[in-house]
Design a protein around this motif. Structure first.
Motif, PDB file in Angstrom:
ATOM      1  N   ALA A   1       1.109  -1.229  -0.023  1.00 18.41           N
ATOM      2  CA  ALA A   1      -0.230   0.315   0.018  1.00 18.41           C
ATOM      3  C   ALA A   1       0.609   1.483  -0.081  1.00 18.41           C
ATOM      4  O   ALA A   1       0.279   2.099  -0.972  1.00 18.41           O
ATOM      5  N   ASN A   2       1.684   0.877   0.769  1.00 25.38           N
ATOM      6  CA  ASN A   2       2.678   2.593   0.854  1.00 25.38           C
ATOM      7  C   ASN A   2       3.437   2.737  -0.882  1.00 25.38           C
ATOM      8  O   ASN A   2       3.451   3.989  -0.776  1.00 25.38           O
ATOM      9  N   ASP A   3       3.562   1.767  -1.503  1.00 31.01           N
ATOM     10  CA  ASP A   3       4.128   1.760  -2.227  1.00 31.01           C
ATOM     11  C   ASP A   3       3.756   1.862  -3.591  1.00 31.01           C
ATOM     12  O   ASP A   3       3.839   2.438  -4.642  1.00 31.01           O
ATOM     13  N   THR A   4       2.093   1.431  -3.309  1.00 31.23           N
ATOM     14  CA  THR A   4       0.639   2.002  -4.105  1.00 31.23           C
ATOM     15  C   THR A   4       0.560   3.855  -4.235  1.00 31.23           C
ATOM     16  O   THR A   4       0.845   4.571  -5.253  1.00 31.23           O
ATOM     17  N   PHE A   5       0.611   4.127  -3.024  1.00 28.96           N
ATOM     18  CA  PHE A   5       0.464   5.728  -3.023  1.00 28.96           C
ATOM     19  C   PHE A   5       1.918   6.416  -3.217  1.00 28.96           C
ATOM     20  O   PHE A   5       1.252   7.413  -3.659  1.00 28.96           O
ATOM     21  N   LYS A   6       2.804   6.065  -2.838  1.00 34.64           N
ATOM     22  CA  LYS A   6       3.819   6.662  -3.352  1.00 34.64           C
ATOM     23  C   LYS A   6       3.887   6.969  -4.840  1.00 34.64           C
ATOM     24  O   LYS A   6       3.869   7.986  -5.581  1.00 34.64           O
ATOM     25  N   ALA A   7       3.763   5.935  -5.725  1.00 28.67           N
ATOM     26  CA  ALA A   7       4.085   5.661  -7.100  1.00 28.67           C
ATOM     27  C   ALA A   7       2.705   6.717  -7.565  1.00 28.67           C
ATOM     28  O   ALA A   7       2.490   6.914  -8.204  1.00 28.67           O
ATOM     29  N   ALA A   8       1.247   6.603  -7.231  1.00 26.75           N
ATOM     30  CA  ALA A   8       0.289   7.410  -7.790  1.00 26.75           C
ATOM     31  C   ALA A   8       0.347   8.430  -7.450  1.00 26.75           C
ATOM     32  O   ALA A   8       0.028   9.640  -8.391  1.00 26.75           O
TER      33      ALA A   8
END
Ligand code: AHM
Ligand code: MG
Length: 338
Positions: free
Chosen positions: A74-81
């Motif tokens: 989730a952390n990676d997803t938010f950062k990427a988005a």
């Protein structure tokens, strides 16, 4: 039968952009990044049992807690988005030791920073209990185009431009405020769209629910102990005893109390001398929402959480939030025991 046409989150954001004449569309783009990340996390959470992403990733975060795989994802997803839209110059997360500077492409020119807890209460995933994402948005203080600094991240909660949470429950909902009331949107997974389902959410002035981890009772300050006893004593006039409800997933406990009326408590204790919850990406955004829905959020008698001047990124504070009359009662008990 004709299906009613509901307003989507995207339509709502566009319709309300005109309330802010100075708006450049950057905040709307930031919201669409959050909306996309929420959909991706929704998909993962719904598959958690099937594909075994719920186990531990074998790393520890800055607070020394083991990170579940979902936290990392989730952390990676938010950062990427967020990075992809070019609308955020800095990010702080419960899962990152330090804040992150985004200085590539358009991000460098952005005026917004985001603080987030990508999956709060993630240990609940293993047992199929609702979890949430919490986010908080500020305008940077340092000049656009320069490196973000402590000054940008350590702003009091009163400076928030927007805040919200996503609850991954029996349905997934996104609830947010830009300081003009609170609105809730329910996700239709078959269409991949958030629809406005809870316009202008108002929390009841008082309620009958108190939410606290009572296992820690003996370690609580005396004022909190006395308030908990007060909640349990029979009194017809004020509808006591109240009902005790505690999920142990902040977003879920707050969401329920926001709708039904109630109080949430995470006091200091001998185990957590400043409480457990983090000011910048848990208590501040939730306090902004609670206040915008007509409730109250304090860290001690008479002190609004939103007025605390932060001193560190992962700072913890005692947290009491919910229906105004119930928080006021608690504050009286805290005052007596000062
Ligand atoms: P987390 O950010 O490590 O997931 O912890 C925060 C969670 C909150 O969701 C919840 O309200 C609280 O911890 C529960 O703590 P406790 O188990 O001590 O009652
Ligand atoms: Mg958390």
């Amino acid at each position: 039968m004709k299906e009613p046409i509901l307003q989507t989150l995207g339509e709502f954001i566009i319709a309300h952009q005109k309330d802010y004449p100075e708006a450049s569309g950057e905040l709307s783009a930031l919201f669409s990044a959050i909306r996309l990340a929420a959909k991706i996390i929704h998909r993962h959470i719904n598959k958690a049992g099937l594909i075994d992403i719920a186990g531990l990733a074998g790393e520890r975060n800055v607070q020394g807690e083991e990170q579940a795989k979902l936290d990392v994802m989730a952390n990676d997803t938010f950062k990427a988005a967020l990075a992809a839209r070019g609308v955020v110059c800095g990010i702080a997360s419960e899962e990152e030791d330090h804040y992150i500077l985004l200085d590539d492409g358009l991000n460098k020119e952005s005026k917004y920073i985001v603080l987030m807890d990508p999956v709060d209460g993630s240990s609940n995933i293993d047992v199929n209990v609702s979890v949430g994402t919490i986010f908080s948005i500020y305008r940077r203080k340092s000049p656009v185009g320069t490196t973000v600094t402590d000054e940008d991240f350590f702003q009091p909660g009163t400076e928030q431009v927007a805040a919200g949470y996503v609850i991954y429950g029996s349905s997934t909902m996104l609830v947010y405020t830009t300081g003009n009331g609170v609105n809730g949107f329910t996700f239709d997974p078959t269409l991949g769209v958030f629809y406005l389902s809870h316009p202008d959410m108002r929390t009841p002035e008082t309620g009958q629910i108190y939410s606290v981890n009572e296992g820690n009772y003996v370690h609580f300050p005396d004022g909190v102990k006395k308030y908990i006893k007060y909640c349990q004593v029979e009194d017809e006039a004020s509808n006591r005893p109240y009902t005790s409800r505690y999920i142990g997933s902040l977003v879920s406990d707050i969401h329920r109390n926001l709708i039904y009326g109630g109080i949430y408590l995470y006091p200091s204790s001998s185990r957590y001398t400043n409480g457990k919850l983090r000011l910048l990406y848990e208590c501040n955004p939730i306090s902004f929402l609670v206040e915008q829905a007509g409730g109250r959020a304090v860290c001690e008698a008479g002190k609004r959480v939103l007025e605390i001047k932060p001193t560190s990124l992962h700072q913890r504070v005692p947290f009491f939030a919910g229906s105004t009359a119930m928080v006021a009662d608690l504050e009286n008990f805290l005052l007596e025991d000062r």
